[in-house]
Design a protein around this motif. Structure first.
Motif, short mmCIF file in Angstrom:
data_model
loop_
_atom_site.label_atom_id
_atom_site.label_comp_id
_atom_site.label_asym_id
_atom_site.label_seq_id
_atom_site.Cartn_x
_atom_site.Cartn_y
_atom_site.Cartn_z
N THR A 371 0.94 -1.01 -0.02
CA THR A 371 -0.05 -0.06 -0.15
C THR A 371 0.89 1.24 0.05
OG1 THR A 371 -0.09 -0.25 2.21
CG2 THR A 371 -1.78 -1.11 1.12
N GLN A 372 2.09 1.29 0.61
CA GLN A 372 2.84 2.51 0.61
C GLN A 372 3.37 2.57 -0.77
OE1 GLN A 372 3.48 4.62 3.30
NE2 GLN A 372 2.01 3.44 4.13
N GLN A 374 2.09 1.83 -3.43
CA GLN A 374 0.77 2.09 -4.32
C GLN A 374 0.69 3.61 -3.97
OE1 GLN A 374 -0.52 0.15 -6.41
NE2 GLN A 374 -1.44 1.64 -7.22
N ILE A 375 0.60 4.17 -2.65
CA ILE A 375 0.51 5.25 -2.42
C ILE A 375 1.39 6.46 -2.78
CG2 ILE A 375 0.21 7.18 -0.44
CD1 ILE A 375 -1.04 4.71 1.18
N LYS A 376 2.83 6.04 -2.96
CA LYS A 376 3.63 6.74 -3.28
C LYS A 376 3.49 6.96 -4.81
CE LYS A 376 8.66 7.08 -3.44
NZ LYS A 376 9.94 6.26 -3.21
N ASN A 377 3.20 5.98 -5.73
CA ASN A 377 2.89 6.27 -7.07
C ASN A 377 1.50 6.97 -7.42
OD1 ASN A 377 5.22 4.43 -7.71
ND2 ASN A 377 3.83 2.51 -7.79
N ASP A 378 0.67 6.73 -6.58
CA ASP A 378 -0.50 7.62 -6.65
C ASP A 378 -0.44 9.13 -6.29
OD1 ASP A 378 -1.86 5.40 -7.44
OD2 ASP A 378 -2.92 4.93 -5.29
N ASN A 379 0.47 9.34 -5.33
CA ASN A 379 1.08 10.60 -5.40
C ASN A 379 1.73 11.49 -6.27
OD1 ASN A 379 -0.31 10.62 -2.62
ND2 ASN A 379 1.39 9.93 -1.49
#
Length: 621
Positions: A371-372, A374-379
């Motif tokens: 999730t981290q 994924q969150i980094k890529n989403d950001n």
């Protein structure tokens, strides 16, 4: 390569997480109504564990306050707290339910809120208030046709009356009357109400030592239809008392064993504990010590929910059945074996819990890592989109500023040219025409009769050039309110042409507070359109309206003139072309509607966004 391996590792961790958490309920995928229905069924079945899970899930769902689902959600929450003994929490939810029901004028849930308030007050020892509240709820439920709540309120009144009434027939008929009202209604709440009425009727029969067996099939039928094995078993458990009253112990045991088997199948521990206790008491009465002891152990077993279940159950059974002094050596040995087995089970469970915790920690760690990432890529994606949007907004803003500067320069230049043209027309051309007329009027030069047509033509040219100079030289004085200036302009045109032109300005305060650039634009638009009306329309009446709305400024000029022909004469004129170009710089709209002999209409729209931009940049002409 490292990134690829990391993704594979994250996918494996996610797969383990899905497998490890596969036992979690899938109710989230269901619609809200289905979830609320399952929640209602769990509450009515006293399934505390499942009710708590559903409560947590439902509490996270956002439901609109004016929606009926929100009222049902509050009703079920209050029922959940009521059935689990949390009186204060239930009262708070009921207050909220009553508030929203009154706000939505929903009499059905107002009646339910009053009914639940009454039951809560009864549970804290206030039967008088209980009677008052269910009386109000009963009246409202009757008016709105909520038969279930009406029957429940009636049942509550009868339950208050039953302990003091000796009239068996009257009480029986009263319960049956409410039962027949809800007998043909389907649904979990309806079935629960039907069963509750029959069980309370059973208490009346027991009080008067009457045979209740004719209603057994009805209870079992409703339980089967409702898929309520808990009430089926509960009915069997209650009915064994009828057989005890008749001193038919064999029948009582038969009912209890059937109830025990059903409860064991659905893992209804609370009911198993009650049934085991009654079985233990009957076997003890029959002096069957071994059976009595067996069910005494089961009583404590099902009433406990700790890790050391079996060991405590054995000890508690010995304490509870201290009068069983003649236990055999084998039974004492069995107790000791149970204690040792319980210790082994506890140790094994601790090991299993440790392994499970370790696996779960690993799964959660992998999921957290995934999730981290994924969150980094989403950001990153979000930041890129925001940056692109920012540059786009800057570009649009720059384009608007550019258009605004062009309009300002265009307007300043045009005002200068207007002044020069007006000056030339007035001072040079009109003055020259006047001088020529004066020279020709000298009677010594030529006969007046011969040059009279020439003099008349000079008069017309003089008047035209003078009026044209006044049209172009038309400054906007700052000391006069803008609305007053527009009205003055229209009044002067009506006076000069004889056209009855009406003026509508709304709201005047906002129109007066327009930016100077917009005032100049509006004034020039109206001047050009009025001039076209004077020259081409041949109208007798006209109207000029300026309306300031939320989305922008609307200017409409209409007349009852020749219509299509006037449009044909003026649609390619320089004045209208200039208006179109100016409006394009303001992102405005321009529309002409004209039909032959049906008048002429011109609509102009300046968007609010363009006017705000001009106000913010403080552009002045």
């Amino acid at each position: 390569m490292k990134r690829f391996k990391r993704k594979i590792l994250c996918l494996l961790y996610s797969l383990l997480l899905v497998l490890g958490l596969s036992s979690i309920s899938t109710i989230r995928a269901n619609p809200i109504d289905s979830m609320l229905n399952l929640f209602e069924q769990s509450i009515l079945r006293y399934d505390v564990e499942n009710s708590l899970k559903l409560y947590k899930q439902i509490d996270t769902i956002e439901i609109l306050e004016h929606d009926e689902q929100h009222l049902k959600q509050l009703w079920l929450k209050s029922s959940y707290y009521y059935h689990t003994g949390h009186i204060d929490e239930s009262l708070e939810i009921v207050k909220e339910l009553k508030h929203f029901a009154e706000a939505n004028s929903d009499s059905t849930f107002i009646a339910r809120a009053l009914y639940r308030t009454g039951t809560l007050l009864f549970s804290i020892g206030k039967p008088d208030l209980y009677k008052e509240y269910i009386g109000k709820a009963k009246e409202i439920a009757y008016n709105v046709g909520d038969t279930i709540i009406y029957a429940r309120c009636g049942m509550g009144e009868l339950n208050l009356k039953n302990p003091h009434s000796e009239d068996f027939e009257a009480m029986k008929e009263a319960y049956l009357e409410y039962f027949h009202l809800v007998e043909n209604i389907i649904g979990a709440e309806a079935y629960d109400t039907q069963l509750a009425l029959l069980f309370n009727l059973n208490l009346v029969y027991q009080k008067h030592l009457k045979d209740f067996s004719e209603y057994y099939p009805k209870i079992f039928s409703i339980s089967n239809i409702a898929k309520r094995q808990d009430t089926y078993a509960g009915g069997l458990h209650r009915m064994h008392q009828d057989w005890l009253v008749k001193k038919d112990t064999a029948k009582a045991l038969d009912f209890l064993h059937k109830a025990y088997d059903i409860s064991q199948g659905i893992k209804e521990n609370n009911l198993l504990s009650l049934i085991s206790s009654d079985l233990s008491s009957i076997y003890h009465y029959q002096n069957n010590i071994e059976k009595a002891y067996e069910y005494a152990l089961k009583t404590t077993k099902y009433s406990q929910a700790k890790e050391d279940l079996y060991r405590k159950s054995a000890n508690n059974a010995l304490l509870k059945l201290s009068d069983f002094s003649d236990l055999s050596f084998e039974n004492k040995k069995l107790i000791r074996v149970n204690e040792l087995a319980a210790i082994n089970v506890r140790n094994l469970r601790m090991i299993n819990w440790g392994i499970g915790a370790f696996v779960l920690f690993g799964i959660l760690g992998g999921y957290f890592l995934f999730t981290q990432i994924q969150i980094k890529n989403d950001n990153k994606i979000i930041m890129a989109k925001q940056e692109a949007q920012l540059w786009n907004e800057r570009f649009i803003s720059a384009e608007k500023d550019k258009k605004l500067k062009i309009l300002t320069s265009f307007q300043q230049g045009q005002e200068i040219i207007r002044d020069r043209i007006a000056s030339v027309l007035h001072d040079k051309i009109a003055g020259g025409l006047a001088g020529t007329k004066l020279l020709l009027s000298n009677e010594n030069l030529i006969s007046q009769e011969k040059i009279k047509p020439i003099l008349n033509q000079l008069d017309e040219l003089y008047d035209y050039s003078r009026n044209l100079s006044h049209f172009y030289y038309d400054p906007i004085p700052e000391e006069i309110e803008f609305c007053e200036l527009i009205q003055k302009k229209i009044k002067q045109s009506s006076y000069n042409t004889g056209i009855n032109i009406q003026c509508i300005l709304f709201p005047k305060n906002k129109i007066n507070n327009l930016a100077p650039l917009i005032k100049t634009e509006v004034y020039r638009y109206i001047s050009e359109l009025i001039r076209n009306m004077e020259i081409h329309s041949k109208a007798t009446t006209g109207e000029v309206s300026i309306t300031y709305r939320e989305d922008g400024l609307y200017i409409i000029v209409t007349d009852n003139g020749v219509g299509k022909s006037s449009q044909a004469e003026s649609q390619d004129g320089i004045g209208l072309q200039i208006i179109l170009k100016r409006l394009a710089l303001l992102n405005g709209d321009f529309e002409i509607n004209a039909e032959e002999k049906k008048g002429y209409s011109c609509s102009i729209f300046i968007p609010e966004e363009a006017m705000n931009k001009i106000t913010q940049t403080k552009v002045h002409v």
